[in-house]
Design a protein around this motif. Sequence first.
Motif, PDB file in Angstrom:
ATOM      1  N   GLU A  53       0.966  -1.174   0.167  1.00  0.00           N
ATOM      2  CA  GLU A  53      -0.125  -0.123   0.051  1.00  0.00           C
ATOM      3  C   GLU A  53       0.898   1.126   0.049  1.00  0.00           C
ATOM      4  N   GLU A  54       1.858   1.298   0.833  1.00  0.00           N
ATOM      5  CA  GLU A  54       2.768   2.288   0.872  1.00  0.00           C
ATOM      6  C   GLU A  54       3.545   2.748  -0.397  1.00  0.00           C
ATOM      7  N   LEU A  55       3.673   1.692  -1.091  1.00  0.00           N
ATOM      8  CA  LEU A  55       4.519   1.702  -2.630  1.00  0.00           C
ATOM      9  C   LEU A  55       3.332   2.136  -3.645  1.00  0.00           C
ATOM     10  N   ALA A  56       2.110   1.667  -3.465  1.00  0.00           N
ATOM     11  CA  ALA A  56       1.303   2.018  -4.224  1.00  0.00           C
ATOM     12  C   ALA A  56       1.068   3.412  -4.200  1.00  0.00           C
ATOM     13  N   ASN A  57       0.657   3.769  -2.867  1.00  0.00           N
ATOM     14  CA  ASN A  57       0.274   5.359  -2.820  1.00  0.00           C
ATOM     15  C   ASN A  57       1.431   6.303  -3.410  1.00  0.00           C
ATOM     16  N   ARG A  58       2.496   6.078  -2.874  1.00  0.00           N
ATOM     17  CA  ARG A  58       3.649   7.031  -3.513  1.00  0.00           C
ATOM     18  C   ARG A  58       3.801   6.907  -4.919  1.00  0.00           C
ATOM     19  N   LEU A  59       3.451   6.018  -5.727  1.00  0.00           N
ATOM     20  CA  LEU A  59       3.381   5.733  -7.117  1.00  0.00           C
ATOM     21  C   LEU A  59       2.033   6.731  -7.521  1.00  0.00           C
ATOM     22  N   GLU A  60       1.124   6.442  -7.052  1.00  0.00           N
ATOM     23  CA  GLU A  60      -0.167   7.186  -7.466  1.00  0.00           C
ATOM     24  C   GLU A  60      -0.139   8.684  -7.233  1.00  0.00           C
ATOM     25  N   ALA A  61       0.503   9.051  -6.216  1.00  0.00           N
ATOM     26  CA  ALA A  61       0.590  10.409  -5.814  1.00  0.00           C
ATOM     27  C   ALA A  61       1.362  10.948  -6.855  1.00  0.00           C
ATOM     28  N   LEU A  62       2.728  10.525  -7.441  1.00  0.00           N
ATOM     29  CA  LEU A  62       3.286  10.914  -8.533  1.00  0.00           C
ATOM     30  C   LEU A  62       2.592  10.894  -9.888  1.00  0.00           C
ATOM     31  N   LEU A  63       1.830   9.995 -10.241  1.00  0.00           N
ATOM     32  CA  LEU A  63       1.027   9.870 -11.368  1.00  0.00           C
ATOM     33  C   LEU A  63      -0.057  11.160 -11.336  1.00  0.00           C
ATOM     34  N   ASP A  64      -0.510  11.120 -10.113  1.00  0.00           N
ATOM     35  CA  ASP A  64      -1.856  12.173  -9.951  1.00  0.00           C
ATOM     36  C   ASP A  64      -1.094  13.595 -10.317  1.00  0.00           C
ATOM     37  N   GLU A  65       0.088  13.837  -9.597  1.00  0.00           N
ATOM     38  CA  GLU A  65       0.709  15.072  -9.900  1.00  0.00           C
ATOM     39  C   GLU A  65       0.831  15.223 -11.609  1.00  0.00           C
ATOM     40  N   ALA A  66       1.495  14.337 -12.124  1.00  0.00           N
ATOM     41  CA  ALA A  66       1.626  14.411 -13.487  1.00  0.00           C
ATOM     42  C   ALA A  66       0.232  14.612 -14.448  1.00  0.00           C
ATOM     43  N   LEU A  67      -0.632  13.873 -13.966  1.00  0.00           N
ATOM     44  CA  LEU A  67      -1.974  14.209 -14.820  1.00  0.00           C
ATOM     45  C   LEU A  67      -2.368  15.520 -14.500  1.00  0.00           C
ATOM     46  N   LYS A  68      -2.117  16.400 -13.459  1.00  0.00           N
ATOM     47  CA  LYS A  68      -2.465  17.674 -13.318  1.00  0.00           C
ATOM     48  C   LYS A  68      -2.023  18.493 -14.304  1.00  0.00           C
ATOM     49  N   SER A  69      -0.584  18.390 -14.659  1.00  0.00           N
ATOM     50  CA  SER A  69       0.255  19.094 -15.265  1.00  0.00           C
ATOM     51  C   SER A  69      -0.482  19.430 -16.958  1.00  0.00           C
ATOM     52  N   PRO A  70      -0.384  20.184 -17.609  1.00  0.00           N
ATOM     53  CA  PRO A  70      -0.120  20.176 -18.889  1.00  0.00           C
ATOM     54  C   PRO A  70       0.365  19.288 -19.883  1.00  0.00           C
ATOM     55  N   GLY A  77      10.267  16.344  -4.951  1.00  0.00           N
ATOM     56  CA  GLY A  77      11.607  15.804  -4.236  1.00  0.00           C
ATOM     57  C   GLY A  77      12.463  15.602  -5.358  1.00  0.00           C
ATOM     58  N   HIS A  78      13.023  14.291  -5.352  1.00  0.00           N
ATOM     59  CA  HIS A  78      14.236  14.123  -6.262  1.00  0.00           C
ATOM     60  C   HIS A  78      13.696  13.297  -7.258  1.00  0.00           C
ATOM     61  N   VAL A  79      12.351  12.992  -7.446  1.00  0.00           N
ATOM     62  CA  VAL A  79      11.813  12.164  -8.141  1.00  0.00           C
ATOM     63  C   VAL A  79      10.742  12.756  -9.383  1.00  0.00           C
ATOM     64  N   GLU A  80      11.142  12.779 -10.535  1.00  0.00           N
ATOM     65  CA  GLU A  80      10.463  13.440 -11.712  1.00  0.00           C
ATOM     66  C   GLU A  80       9.850  12.184 -12.292  1.00  0.00           C
ATOM     67  N   VAL A  81       8.275  12.402 -12.784  1.00  0.00           N
ATOM     68  CA  VAL A  81       7.727  11.669 -13.511  1.00  0.00           C
ATOM     69  C   VAL A  81       6.985  12.088 -14.976  1.00  0.00           C
ATOM     70  N   GLU A  82       7.050  11.456 -15.874  1.00  0.00           N
ATOM     71  CA  GLU A  82       6.287  11.605 -17.291  1.00  0.00           C
ATOM     72  C   GLU A  82       5.174  10.749 -17.505  1.00  0.00           C
ATOM     73  N   VAL A  83       4.141  11.135 -17.840  1.00  0.00           N
ATOM     74  CA  VAL A  83       3.185  10.038 -18.332  1.00  0.00           C
ATOM     75  C   VAL A  83       2.596  10.130 -19.847  1.00  0.00           C
ATOM     76  N   LYS A  84       2.510   9.335 -20.383  1.00  0.00           N
ATOM     77  CA  LYS A  84       1.938   9.208 -21.850  1.00  0.00           C
ATOM     78  C   LYS A  84       0.475   8.548 -21.555  1.00  0.00           C
ATOM     79  N   VAL A  85      -0.595   9.551 -21.906  1.00  0.00           N
ATOM     80  CA  VAL A  85      -2.217   9.215 -21.826  1.00  0.00           C
ATOM     81  C   VAL A  85      -2.633   8.448 -23.083  1.00  0.00           C
ATOM     82  N   TYR A  86      -3.396   7.442 -22.825  1.00  0.00           N
ATOM     83  CA  TYR A  86      -3.800   6.619 -24.207  1.00  0.00           C
ATOM     84  C   TYR A  86      -5.382   6.718 -23.876  1.00  0.00           C
TER      85      TYR A  86
END
Length: 166
Positions: A53-70, A77-86
């Motif tokens: 659950e802790e791991l899923a929560n951290r990953l989901e928080a990153l993905l949620d932040e990326a989805l908010k960005s245009p 922190g030190h972690v960057e994420v980029e998502v490609k939406v289909y």
Amino acid sequence: MSISQGEPNLAELEARMRPGELSQTGFLGPDESLEFVLARDAETMERLGVSFEELANRLEALLDEALKSPRHRARIGHVEVEVKVYTGFQICPWAPDPDAGQCTAAGPVSHASLDWTIRNTRTGQKLSGPGLISHLIRAPSFFAGLKSPNRVDPEALVEILELHPD
């Protein structure tokens, strides 16, 4: 592994996970045992001292932040994420009836229409995976089969997200 009422039995679940069924590349390799993969990943997570659950929560928080960005990018922190939406979404193999709808175990599936790439700017490590994996980590404690190209190594994910227990 326990199968709750409404979920497919083990043989049906493994059949759904083979290449060409619910996924072109498969959630499991052609001859992998789901029970073996789940047990091995549970041992790894126990050794790492991090909960699913802790791991899923951290990953989901990153993905949620990326989805908010245009630009579908974010940094925490030190972690960057980029998502490609289909268009459309990947069905969870544990869905009671994959032809009728998505799995609802542990809540709704929110990232099944994307792929992600995470980079730790401090270490330079990079890791990619499917968005559905956050749901699979949380609900059935699954990172995909060892022979699946969709597998996200739990140890690598814990390391890149800097989730080491104190």
